[in-house]
Design a protein around this motif. Structure first.
Motif, PDB file in Angstrom:
ATOM      1  N   THR A  57       0.846  -1.191   0.000  1.00  0.00           N
ATOM      2  CA  THR A  57       0.000   0.000   0.000  1.00  0.00           C
ATOM      3  C   THR A  57       0.883   1.244   0.000  1.00  0.00           C
ATOM      4  OG1 THR A  57      -0.026   0.140   2.405  1.00  0.00           O
ATOM      5  CG2 THR A  57      -1.780  -1.159   1.380  1.00  0.00           C
ATOM      6  N   MET A  58       0.260   2.387  -0.168  1.00  0.00           N
ATOM      7  CA  MET A  58       0.995   3.656  -0.085  1.00  0.00           C
ATOM      8  C   MET A  58       1.552   3.850   1.321  1.00  0.00           C
ATOM      9  SD  MET A  58       1.245   5.204  -2.964  1.00  0.00           S
ATOM     10  CE  MET A  58       1.410   6.967  -2.801  1.00  0.00           C
ATOM     11  N   ASP A  59       0.829   3.366   2.335  1.00  0.00           N
ATOM     12  CA  ASP A  59       1.344   3.468   3.702  1.00  0.00           C
ATOM     13  C   ASP A  59       2.621   2.660   3.859  1.00  0.00           C
ATOM     14  OD1 ASP A  59      -0.699   5.142   4.556  1.00  0.00           O
ATOM     15  OD2 ASP A  59      -1.962   3.472   5.221  1.00  0.00           O
ATOM     16  N   CYS A  60       2.647   1.477   3.282  1.00  0.00           N
ATOM     17  CA  CYS A  60       3.846   0.649   3.350  1.00  0.00           C
ATOM     18  C   CYS A  60       4.977   1.310   2.564  1.00  0.00           C
ATOM     19  CB  CYS A  60       3.566  -0.746   2.808  1.00  0.00           C
ATOM     20  SG  CYS A  60       4.984  -1.851   3.021  1.00  0.00           S
ATOM     21  N   LEU A  61       4.666   1.842   1.399  1.00  0.00           N
ATOM     22  CA  LEU A  61       5.678   2.552   0.611  1.00  0.00           C
ATOM     23  C   LEU A  61       6.241   3.716   1.402  1.00  0.00           C
ATOM     24  CD1 LEU A  61       7.222   3.080  -2.032  1.00  0.00           C
ATOM     25  CD2 LEU A  61       5.256   4.447  -2.781  1.00  0.00           C
ATOM     26  N   SER A  62       5.380   4.457   2.067  1.00  0.00           N
ATOM     27  CA  SER A  62       5.815   5.582   2.884  1.00  0.00           C
ATOM     28  C   SER A  62       6.784   5.124   3.973  1.00  0.00           C
ATOM     29  CB  SER A  62       4.604   6.272   3.509  1.00  0.00           C
ATOM     30  OG  SER A  62       5.012   7.288   4.387  1.00  0.00           O
ATOM     31  N   THR A  63       6.427   4.038   4.638  1.00  0.00           N
ATOM     32  CA  THR A  63       7.282   3.505   5.699  1.00  0.00           C
ATOM     33  C   THR A  63       8.640   3.081   5.137  1.00  0.00           C
ATOM     34  OG1 THR A  63       5.359   2.744   6.945  1.00  0.00           O
ATOM     35  CG2 THR A  63       7.476   1.732   7.485  1.00  0.00           C
ATOM     36  N   LEU A  64       8.630   2.360   4.036  1.00  0.00           N
ATOM     37  CA  LEU A  64       9.885   1.888   3.454  1.00  0.00           C
ATOM     38  C   LEU A  64      10.757   3.048   2.988  1.00  0.00           C
ATOM     39  CD1 LEU A  64       8.570  -1.207   1.476  1.00  0.00           C
ATOM     40  CD2 LEU A  64      10.047  -1.240   3.503  1.00  0.00           C
ATOM     41  N   LEU A  65      10.153   4.038   2.345  1.00  0.00           N
ATOM     42  CA  LEU A  65      10.934   5.191   1.897  1.00  0.00           C
ATOM     43  C   LEU A  65      11.487   5.973   3.073  1.00  0.00           C
ATOM     44  CD1 LEU A  65       8.765   6.568  -1.059  1.00  0.00           C
ATOM     45  CD2 LEU A  65      10.759   5.087  -1.175  1.00  0.00           C
ATOM     46  N   GLU A  66      10.650   6.127   4.090  1.00  0.00           N
ATOM     47  CA  GLU A  66      11.056   6.911   5.253  1.00  0.00           C
ATOM     48  C   GLU A  66      12.182   6.247   6.038  1.00  0.00           C
ATOM     49  OE1 GLU A  66       9.072   8.736   9.301  1.00  0.00           O
ATOM     50  OE2 GLU A  66       7.788   8.349   7.561  1.00  0.00           O
ATOM     51  N   PHE A  67      12.216   4.930   6.050  1.00  0.00           N
ATOM     52  CA  PHE A  67      13.199   4.248   6.871  1.00  0.00           C
ATOM     53  C   PHE A  67      14.311   3.567   6.080  1.00  0.00           C
ATOM     54  CE2 PHE A  67       9.576   4.690   9.677  1.00  0.00           C
ATOM     55  CZ  PHE A  67      10.190   5.225  10.801  1.00  0.00           C
ATOM     56  N   ILE A  68      14.229   3.589   4.763  1.00  0.00           N
ATOM     57  CA  ILE A  68      15.306   2.996   3.965  1.00  0.00           C
ATOM     58  C   ILE A  68      15.977   4.056   3.099  1.00  0.00           C
ATOM     59  CG2 ILE A  68      15.860   1.347   2.138  1.00  0.00           C
ATOM     60  CD1 ILE A  68      13.691  -0.475   3.301  1.00  0.00           C
ATOM     61  N   CYS A  69      15.222   4.742   2.258  1.00  0.00           N
ATOM     62  CA  CYS A  69      15.812   5.699   1.309  1.00  0.00           C
ATOM     63  C   CYS A  69      16.171   7.031   1.964  1.00  0.00           C
ATOM     64  CB  CYS A  69      14.845   5.965   0.160  1.00  0.00           C
ATOM     65  SG  CYS A  69      14.385   4.496  -0.776  1.00  0.00           S
ATOM     66  N   LEU A  70      15.236   7.586   2.705  1.00  0.00           N
ATOM     67  CA  LEU A  70      15.421   8.916   3.265  1.00  0.00           C
ATOM     68  C   LEU A  70      16.574   9.009   4.264  1.00  0.00           C
ATOM     69  CD1 LEU A  70      14.132  11.628   2.729  1.00  0.00           C
ATOM     70  CD2 LEU A  70      12.538  11.187   4.572  1.00  0.00           C
ATOM     71  N   PRO A  71      16.753   8.056   5.173  1.00  0.00           N
ATOM     72  CA  PRO A  71      17.877   8.172   6.113  1.00  0.00           C
ATOM     73  C   PRO A  71      19.241   8.197   5.406  1.00  0.00           C
ATOM     74  CG  PRO A  71      16.322   6.562   6.927  1.00  0.00           C
ATOM     75  CD  PRO A  71      15.889   6.927   5.538  1.00  0.00           C
ATOM     76  N   HIS A  72      19.390   7.392   4.363  1.00  0.00           N
ATOM     77  CA  HIS A  72      20.651   7.393   3.624  1.00  0.00           C
ATOM     78  C   HIS A  72      20.898   8.767   2.997  1.00  0.00           C
ATOM     79  CE1 HIS A  72      23.959   6.086   1.172  1.00  0.00           C
ATOM     80  NE2 HIS A  72      23.324   6.511   0.087  1.00  0.00           N
ATOM     81  N   LEU A 100      16.428   6.835  -7.306  1.00  0.00           N
ATOM     82  CA  LEU A 100      16.450   5.431  -7.730  1.00  0.00           C
ATOM     83  C   LEU A 100      15.918   4.506  -6.644  1.00  0.00           C
ATOM     84  CD1 LEU A 100      19.878   5.321  -9.588  1.00  0.00           C
ATOM     85  CD2 LEU A 100      17.595   5.166 -10.607  1.00  0.00           C
ATOM     86  N   CYS A 101      16.259   4.786  -5.391  1.00  0.00           N
ATOM     87  CA  CYS A 101      15.760   3.980  -4.276  1.00  0.00           C
ATOM     88  C   CYS A 101      14.231   4.049  -4.217  1.00  0.00           C
ATOM     89  CB  CYS A 101      16.379   4.480  -2.969  1.00  0.00           C
ATOM     90  SG  CYS A 101      15.846   3.593  -1.493  1.00  0.00           S
ATOM     91  N   SER A 102      13.690   5.261  -4.310  1.00  0.00           N
ATOM     92  CA  SER A 102      12.230   5.406  -4.249  1.00  0.00           C
ATOM     93  C   SER A 102      11.565   4.752  -5.454  1.00  0.00           C
ATOM     94  CB  SER A 102      11.845   6.885  -4.158  1.00  0.00           C
ATOM     95  OG  SER A 102      12.182   7.575  -5.335  1.00  0.00           O
ATOM     96  N   GLU A 103      12.206   4.837  -6.603  1.00  0.00           N
ATOM     97  CA  GLU A 103      11.643   4.217  -7.795  1.00  0.00           C
ATOM     98  C   GLU A 103      11.676   2.689  -7.693  1.00  0.00           C
ATOM     99  OE1 GLU A 103      12.029   4.454 -12.652  1.00  0.00           O
ATOM    100  OE2 GLU A 103      13.554   5.427 -11.414  1.00  0.00           O
ATOM    101  N   GLU A 104      12.777   2.142  -7.184  1.00  0.00           N
ATOM    102  CA  GLU A 104      12.890   0.688  -7.056  1.00  0.00           C
ATOM    103  C   GLU A 104      11.828   0.121  -6.126  1.00  0.00           C
ATOM    104  OE1 GLU A 104      15.739  -2.663  -5.001  1.00  0.00           O
ATOM    105  OE2 GLU A 104      16.669  -0.797  -5.606  1.00  0.00           O
ATOM    106  N   ILE A 105      11.664   0.758  -4.975  1.00  0.00           N
ATOM    107  CA  ILE A 105      10.681   0.257  -4.010  1.00  0.00           C
ATOM    108  C   ILE A 105       9.267   0.404  -4.572  1.00  0.00           C
ATOM    109  CG2 ILE A 105       9.700   0.580  -1.703  1.00  0.00           C
ATOM    110  CD1 ILE A 105      12.532   1.288  -0.738  1.00  0.00           C
TER     111      ILE A 105
END
Length: 175
Positions: A57-72, A100-105
């Motif tokens: 879901t978009m909520d899951c995408l938000s969580t993954l982006l926030e805790f994987i892509c954004l911190p880096h 690229l990280c956000s696009e991959e996820i």
């Protein structure tokens, strides 16, 4: 926040360690039906979303982006000096990596990219890091220049009409 990030990484790592790439299709067909491809990372992202949110879901995408892509991205930007934030050569690779990280996820979760969530994240990044960067702003020229540019063609029209009339009055014209 770092606790939640660690939990996400642990969950993703547990899926990564349990799923060899060559057998992901045979082991998790229901998950991969909602997943973008059979890459090693996609199965982890999709499994995480299935376990936590019930589906990608978009909520899951938000969580993954926030805790994987954004911190880096944030860590990399904070390792630069603030004056380097405005030097494109120094931030372009960081910016591209985040993109690229956000696009991959997003691709893994079969969520169109770009989307409103990603656009919001980019706007937030710009307002946090690039707001003080100088930009080329175009403004109106001074009033004297605007007046000269406007009045020149206006004055030329009567002069041109006068020349045409004068030329035809002298009989030089063929009509």
């Amino acid at each position: 926040m770092s606790f939640f990030r660690n939990v996400i990484f642990q969950v993703a790592q547990s899926f990564h360690s349990k799923l060899p790439v060559f057998s992901a299709c045979s082991l998790f067909i229901p998950i991969l039906a909602a997943c973008g491809n059979v890459s090693h990372s996609c199965s982890g992202y999709c499994s995480f979303c299935e376990d936590i949110y019930g589906k990608p879901t978009m909520d899951c995408l938000s969580t993954l982006l926030e805790f994987i892509c954004l911190p880096h991205f944030n860590d990399s930007m904070k390792s630069l000096s603030m004056t380097d934030w405005c030097v494109w050569d120094k931030v372009s690779s960081l910016y591209s990596t985040f993109s690229l990280c956000s696009e991959e996820i997003s691709d893994c979760l079969i969520i169109p990219w770009p989307n409103s969530l990603v656009e919001t994240m980019f706007v937030n990044i710009h307002s946090e890091y690039f707001i003080k960067c100088p930009t080329e702003e175009f403004s109106d020229p001074p009033p004297a220049i605007v007046f000269a540019l406007v009045i020149t063609p206006i004055c030329l029209i009567p002069v041109m009409v006068s020349l045409v009339v004068l030329k035809t009055k002298n009989g030089d014209g063929t009509s």
